[in-house]
Design a protein around this motif. Structure first.
Motif: not given
Length: 67
Positions: A4-9, A11-20, A22-31
């Motif tokens: 469902g979602y992909q980090c633009q910084d 490229s981590y992909q997942g169904h949910k990103f807690r608090q918007g 990215c769980p991998a890098c902490g970026s809020a740049n999620v699409a």
């Protein structure tokens, strides 16, 4: 399996990103990829039920103020 979602910084992909974020890098740049499998499509039955309930509510409110 569609995601469902992909980090633009990073490229981590997942169904949910807690608090918007990215769980991998902490970026809020999620699409939103728009193909999340947990989303359900609503059919015409949902629309008919919604309209029927609004009509019922309007009738009951009208009966209360008229009587």
């Amino acid at each position: 399996m569609p995601l469902g979602y992909q980090c633009q910084d990073c490229s981590y992909q997942g169904h949910k990103f807690r608090q918007g974020r990215c769980p991998a890098c902490g970026s809020a740049n999620v699409a939103n990829r728009g193909d999340a499998s947990d989303e359900k499509k609503r059919g015409p039955l949902s629309l008919i039920l919604c309209i029927a309930l609004w009509v019922y509510l309007a009738i009951e409110i009208g009966r209360r103020f008229i009587a």
